[in-house]
Write a protein that holds these residues in place. Sequence first.
Motif, mmCIF file in Angstrom:
data_model
loop_
_atom_site.group_PDB
_atom_site.id
_atom_site.type_symbol
_atom_site.label_atom_id
_atom_site.label_comp_id
_atom_site.label_asym_id
_atom_site.label_seq_id
_atom_site.Cartn_x
_atom_site.Cartn_y
_atom_site.Cartn_z
ATOM 1 N N ILE A 4 0.894 -1.246 0.098
ATOM 2 C CA ILE A 4 0.086 0.010 0.221
ATOM 3 C C ILE A 4 0.942 1.141 0.008
ATOM 4 O O ILE A 4 0.593 2.260 -0.688
ATOM 5 N N GLY A 9 -1.962 -0.562 -3.804
ATOM 6 C CA GLY A 9 -3.062 -1.254 -3.075
ATOM 7 C C GLY A 9 -4.079 -1.954 -3.889
ATOM 8 O O GLY A 9 -4.519 -2.724 -3.355
ATOM 9 N N GLU A 10 -4.039 -1.517 -5.236
ATOM 10 C CA GLU A 10 -4.896 -2.675 -6.080
ATOM 11 C C GLU A 10 -4.721 -3.975 -5.797
ATOM 12 O O GLU A 10 -5.399 -4.930 -6.279
ATOM 13 N N VAL A 13 -6.320 -5.556 -3.045
ATOM 14 C CA VAL A 13 -7.887 -5.664 -3.434
ATOM 15 C C VAL A 13 -8.038 -6.919 -4.352
ATOM 16 O O VAL A 13 -8.849 -7.344 -3.914
ATOM 17 N N ASN A 16 -8.378 -9.643 -2.221
ATOM 18 C CA ASN A 16 -9.379 -9.691 -0.894
ATOM 19 C C ASN A 16 -10.326 -10.681 -1.333
ATOM 20 O O ASN A 16 -11.060 -10.689 -2.255
ATOM 21 N N GLN A 19 -15.412 -10.088 -1.235
ATOM 22 C CA GLN A 19 -15.876 -9.648 -2.467
ATOM 23 C C GLN A 19 -17.615 -9.985 -2.616
ATOM 24 O O GLN A 19 -17.816 -11.058 -2.021
ATOM 25 N N THR A 27 -17.542 -5.231 -0.565
ATOM 26 C CA THR A 27 -16.505 -4.421 -1.266
ATOM 27 C C THR A 27 -16.549 -2.980 -0.756
ATOM 28 O O THR A 27 -15.894 -2.105 -1.036
ATOM 29 N N GLY A 29 -15.896 0.308 0.923
ATOM 30 C CA GLY A 29 -14.874 0.936 1.349
ATOM 31 C C GLY A 29 -13.511 0.585 0.580
ATOM 32 O O GLY A 29 -12.632 1.160 0.644
ATOM 33 N N LEU A 30 -13.742 -0.361 -0.450
ATOM 34 C CA LEU A 30 -12.478 -0.663 -1.225
ATOM 35 C C LEU A 30 -12.547 -0.111 -2.712
ATOM 36 O O LEU A 30 -11.705 -0.119 -3.589
ATOM 37 N N GLU A 31 -13.752 0.344 -3.024
ATOM 38 C CA GLU A 31 -14.168 0.998 -4.417
ATOM 39 C C GLU A 31 -13.815 2.512 -4.340
ATOM 40 O O GLU A 31 -14.110 3.120 -3.563
ATOM 41 N N ILE A 33 -10.988 4.133 -4.636
ATOM 42 C CA ILE A 33 -9.572 4.699 -3.781
ATOM 43 C C ILE A 33 -8.493 4.822 -4.815
ATOM 44 O O ILE A 33 -8.312 3.822 -5.690
ATOM 45 N N TRP A 35 -5.200 4.534 -5.015
ATOM 46 C CA TRP A 35 -3.892 3.992 -4.338
ATOM 47 C C TRP A 35 -2.680 4.813 -4.415
ATOM 48 O O TRP A 35 -2.034 4.658 -3.593
#
Length: 82
Positions: A4, A9-10, A13, A16, A19, A27, A29-31, A33, A35
């Motif tokens: 990160i 960071g992708e 993700v 992760n 999903q 998902t 909080g992860l869309e 962003i 990074w």
Amino acid sequence: MNIINAGRGEEIVARNMRQKGYKASSTHGLEGIDWSSWKDRVDTEYVVAAGHSFGAATVVDMLRHPERFKWVAQGIIYDIWG
């Protein structure tokens, strides 16, 4: 954290398991962003490790071995186990 901090960071993700399609997952909080904006924002050379119970005992052990955990500078221990 190093990935990160490198602005990639992708990659995290993509690995992760939280999903859509997995039980009890989201998902949220992860869309959306950016990074790349995380690049060089985390100090990974001077880390404060914190733990509770057995985690606190783990932090103590980390602090006892500075040659192995060079990046751990301080520790916070809560309700130490042992």
